[in-house]
Structure formats: structure tokens, C-alpha cells
Design a protein around this motif. Structure first.
Motif, PDB file in Angstrom:
ATOM      1  N   GLY A 215       1.157  -1.607  -0.473  1.00 45.71           N
ATOM      2  CA  GLY A 215      -0.496   0.005   0.031  1.00 45.71           C
ATOM      3  C   GLY A 215       0.847   1.053   0.460  1.00 45.71           C
ATOM      4  N   ASN A 216       2.228   1.172  -0.865  1.00 46.73           N
ATOM      5  CA  ASN A 216       3.124   2.314  -1.125  1.00 46.73           C
ATOM      6  C   ASN A 216       3.242   2.690   0.630  1.00 46.73           C
ATOM      7  N   TRP A 217       3.320   2.350   1.439  1.00 47.13           N
ATOM      8  CA  TRP A 217       3.908   2.299   2.785  1.00 47.13           C
ATOM      9  C   TRP A 217       5.250   2.297   3.385  1.00 47.13           C
ATOM     10  N   TYR A 218       5.968   2.928   4.230  1.00 48.35           N
ATOM     11  CA  TYR A 218       7.311   2.652   4.513  1.00 48.35           C
ATOM     12  C   TYR A 218       7.549   2.535   5.819  1.00 48.35           C
ATOM     13  N   THR A 219       9.158   2.612   6.754  1.00 43.88           N
ATOM     14  CA  THR A 219       8.960   2.657   7.783  1.00 43.88           C
ATOM     15  C   THR A 219      10.383   2.881   8.417  1.00 43.88           C
ATOM     16  N   ILE A 220      10.784   3.671   9.059  1.00 45.94           N
ATOM     17  CA  ILE A 220      12.468   3.600   9.396  1.00 45.94           C
ATOM     18  C   ILE A 220      12.354   3.973  10.419  1.00 45.94           C
ATOM     19  N   ASN A 221      12.812   2.904  11.351  1.00 47.15           N
ATOM     20  CA  ASN A 221      12.962   2.303  12.318  1.00 47.15           C
ATOM     21  C   ASN A 221      14.882   2.592  12.425  1.00 47.15           C
ATOM     22  N   LYS A 222      15.412   1.964  11.725  1.00 48.19           N
ATOM     23  CA  LYS A 222      17.084   1.386  12.151  1.00 48.19           C
ATOM     24  C   LYS A 222      18.061   2.848  11.815  1.00 48.19           C
ATOM     25  N   PRO A 223      19.102   2.964  12.561  1.00 49.36           N
ATOM     26  CA  PRO A 223      19.630   4.202  12.550  1.00 49.36           C
ATOM     27  C   PRO A 223      20.221   4.281  10.883  1.00 49.36           C
ATOM     28  N   ILE A 224      21.016   5.494  10.827  1.00 52.46           N
ATOM     29  CA  ILE A 224      21.314   5.560   9.801  1.00 52.46           C
ATOM     30  C   ILE A 224      23.106   6.452   9.673  1.00 52.46           C
ATOM     31  N   ARG A 225      23.666   6.421   8.780  1.00 46.60           N
ATOM     32  CA  ARG A 225      25.544   6.514   9.236  1.00 46.60           C
ATOM     33  C   ARG A 225      25.186   7.849   8.223  1.00 46.60           C
ATOM     34  N   VAL A 226      25.653   9.230   9.180  1.00 49.38           N
ATOM     35  CA  VAL A 226      25.841  10.222   8.104  1.00 49.38           C
ATOM     36  C   VAL A 226      27.089  10.608   7.389  1.00 49.38           C
ATOM     37  N   GLY A 275      30.526  10.332   9.970  1.00 48.46           N
ATOM     38  CA  GLY A 275      30.076   9.271  11.321  1.00 48.46           C
ATOM     39  C   GLY A 275      29.410   8.916  11.692  1.00 48.46           C
ATOM     40  N   ALA A 276      29.001  10.864  12.346  1.00 49.13           N
ATOM     41  CA  ALA A 276      27.651  10.296  13.072  1.00 49.13           C
ATOM     42  C   ALA A 276      26.385   9.216  12.433  1.00 49.13           C
ATOM     43  N   MET A 277      25.605   8.715  13.814  1.00 46.30           N
ATOM     44  CA  MET A 277      24.223   8.046  13.602  1.00 46.30           C
ATOM     45  C   MET A 277      23.835   8.315  13.786  1.00 46.30           C
ATOM     46  N   VAL A 278      22.016   8.442  13.045  1.00 48.41           N
ATOM     47  CA  VAL A 278      20.801   9.382  13.489  1.00 48.41           C
ATOM     48  C   VAL A 278      20.149   8.119  13.664  1.00 48.41           C
TER      49      VAL A 278
END
Length: 319
Positions: A215-226, A275-278
Motif C-alpha cells: 500500500g506504498n507504506w514505508y517505515t524507517i526504524n534503524k539508525p543511519i550513518r551520516v 560518521g555520526a549515527m542518526v
């Protein structure tokens, strides 16, 4: 010598078959919300059906387990297992006793009933679904019940009960279809079992198709590296190369405002560097995809005043 070789071949074949039999079922069971000795029923059902449900609401499996534990008597509804939250299995009712999930006749003929908690995340669904399938299979084999689907003597969906006995529930087929699983695919998976490592993808469909199926849904739960930070178009932004689909970054399309993320590494949110995680803040971490670009495997999300941000579909699916 020939006899020794034959015995060796037989032994190796036995080990190989044992590995094949057990490779799919790696899940563990959480008994935190299991009914106590004075809760639930002790009626013994006929070993005819294993009933497959979905919860019907987009809420964590844990929440559903807590609810069934608390209201099993007042609501007169509970099952043996609830699967979700990334392959977690919550125990509620006792195996081999009647549970209250599909009406009196079905309950009296089912030693196990299993619910699948709903999620908008395709990546989480892939894991939840594999565990759901394997738990249904294991339950059927434990009670000598066929893994055939919807024959009336094996694993059945709640819809089969409604169509053939009583009720109006149509689960789990609508929800499974929203994530790319047809009834025929479900039936096949119940016969073979599935790996629980997250590598299962319904029909091997593309990430873009899986988002559409959900249904075009997305979810972002995990940390991401800068990977880079830049002041661009009036605000500080960052990019993650994987999310951008490579190092050839277009800041107009791939820049993510620092205003909608928070550091997860304990660092200063006012001093975010390479290198930061967000992680994405709520409500920016979930929603619907607004545009697709199959040629670049890109998905676009309209972030209001920040405009459209484009992500690599494969990477977004994993988050």
C-alpha cells in the motif's frame, strides 16, 4: 569395503535430511504473556485443524499478546500464539487445549491457532511471515495434522471457517496479499517452510513492487550513518550513500534535513558530522511513498516544506 561406503552414504543422507528438516525453524517462544494455570480452558480439541489468523489491526504483536492475556475471559477471545515484531513469537493459550479464536466448532477442532500481527514494513513482514509459516507447519506436525491448506483437514485460514462453518472473518488472505503473498504462495510455503533470516522475498519481487504491495507504506526504524553534511537550500542536510543509491549524490534530491533526525550515538545533536549515527524522528519515520522511478530504483517521499526526497528502494526496504 562396499558395505562401509553404503553405510557412510546412508548416514550422510540422514544428516542432510535432518538439516533440511530443521533449518527453517529457528524461532523461540516468549512465555511472558502466557495464560496461567487458572486461566484459559482445559478442554481437549480434536486434532483436525490448525487455524491461521491475522490480528486485523496495525499494532505490535506484543500489544496483542498483552490484550489477550488481560481480556481472555471478559472478551472471550485468545489464541495459542501471536507472531510479529520482527519474528517474535508470543505464547498466550496452551497447546492442545481449546482456545477461543474462530467459533465453537472450529475451536473444538483446533489444538493450535496462530495470529500474525500486521505491519506496514515489508522487511519486517518478510521475517514475521517466515516464522508464521514455520510455526503453523510445526504445530501441524506436532499433532499429526496435514500441512495442506483449506481442505478442512489441515491448516486453514479463518476465512475457510467463515466460508464453511460460521462467521464473517476473511483473514489472513487480504493482509498477506498486501505484502505480495497470494493464497497459492501461502499454500506452497506451508509445504516447504521458509528461512527466517530476512532473505525471503515474496515472489522475488523488486523492492519497488514490495512497497506497492504494502500500500506504498514505508517505515524507517534503524539508525543511519551520516556520510556527508552540507548547508543546502537554507538548512543543514546530510546524505547516506546507500540511501542515495551511491556516492554520486544530488543534494536537491538526496539531501535529508538534520532537523528531522536525532543522533543515536550519544553525540551532540547541534554538531552532526561525518560518521555520526542518526534516526528519523516521528512522524518523519513512517508514511507513504509518493513517487517511483523504476529506472533508477528510486522512491520519492514528499516531506512537506522540505520537498521530495529520493531514496534507493532496496536500502529503504531494509530500514
Amino acid at each position: 569395503m562396499k558395505n562401509k561406503i553404503s553405510k557412510l552414504v546412508v548416514a550422510l543422507m540422514a544428516i542432510f535430511l535432518l538439516v533440511l528438516t530443521n533449518v527453517a525453524s529457528a524461532y523461540s517462544v516468549d512465555y511472558t504473556y502466557a495464560l496461567n494455570g487458572n486461566e484459559g480452558t482445559y478442554q481437549i480439541p480434536y486434532n483436525r485443524l490448525i487455524i491461521a489468523h491475522d490480528t486485523g489491526t496495525y499494532a505490535p504483536a506484543r500489544n496483542n499478546a498483552i490484550f489477550e492475556k488481560r481480556t481472555w475471559l471478559s472478551n472471550q477471545a485468545f489464541v495459542q500464539y501471536i507472531v510479529g515484531d520482527g519474528g517474535h513469537v508470543y505464547k498466550v493459550g496452551r497447546d492442545g487445549n481449546v482456545s477461543w479464536g474462530a467459533g465453537s466448532w472450529a475451536n473444538a477442532n483446533a489444538p493450535v491457532q496462530v495470529e500474525l500481527a500486521r505491519t506496514y514494513s515489508q522487511a519486517q513482514f518478510n521475517i514475521d511471515y517466515a516464522v508464521y509459516v514455520n510455526l503453523l507447519r510445526d504445530s501441524a506436525r506436532t499433532y499429526g495434522i496435514s500441512t495442506n491448506l483449506d481442505t478442512g483437514y489441515g491448516i486453514v485460514g479463518h476465512k475457510w471457517v467463515s466460508d464453511n462453518v460460521w462467521g464473517d472473518h476473511q483473514d489472513p488472505y487480504g493482509y498477506l496479499a498486501s505484502h505480495g503473498i497470494s493464497k497459492a504462495q501461502f499454500a506452497q510455503d506451508l509445504k516447504t517452510g521458509l528461512p527466517e533470516n530476512g532473505n525471503y522475498h515474496p515472489n522475488n519481487s523488486s523492492s519497488i513492487q514490495q512497497f506497492k504491495n504494502a500500500g506504498n507504506w514505508y517505515t524507517i526504524n534503524k539508525p543511519i550513518r551520516v556520510d556527508e553534511v552540507r548547508y543546502w537550500r537554507g538548512c543543514w542536510q546530510f546524505v547516506n550513500y546507500e540511501l542515495a543509491g551511491g556516492r554520486d549524490v544530488n543534494w536537491d534530491n538526496n539531501g535529508i534535513p538534520l532537523a528531522i533526525v536525532t543522533r543515536t550515538d550519544g553525540g551532540d545533536n547541534d554538531n552532526v558530522g561525518k560518521g555520526a549515527m542518526v534516526k528519523f524522528d516521528s512522524p518523519w519515520n513512517t508514511g507513504t511513498i509518493d513517487s517511483y522511478d523504476p529506472a533508477t530504483n528510486g522512491v520519492g517521499v514528499n516531506y512537506g516544506k522540505y520537498g521530495m526526497i529520493w531514496f534507493n528502494a532496496d536500502t529503504l526496504l531494509k530500514l
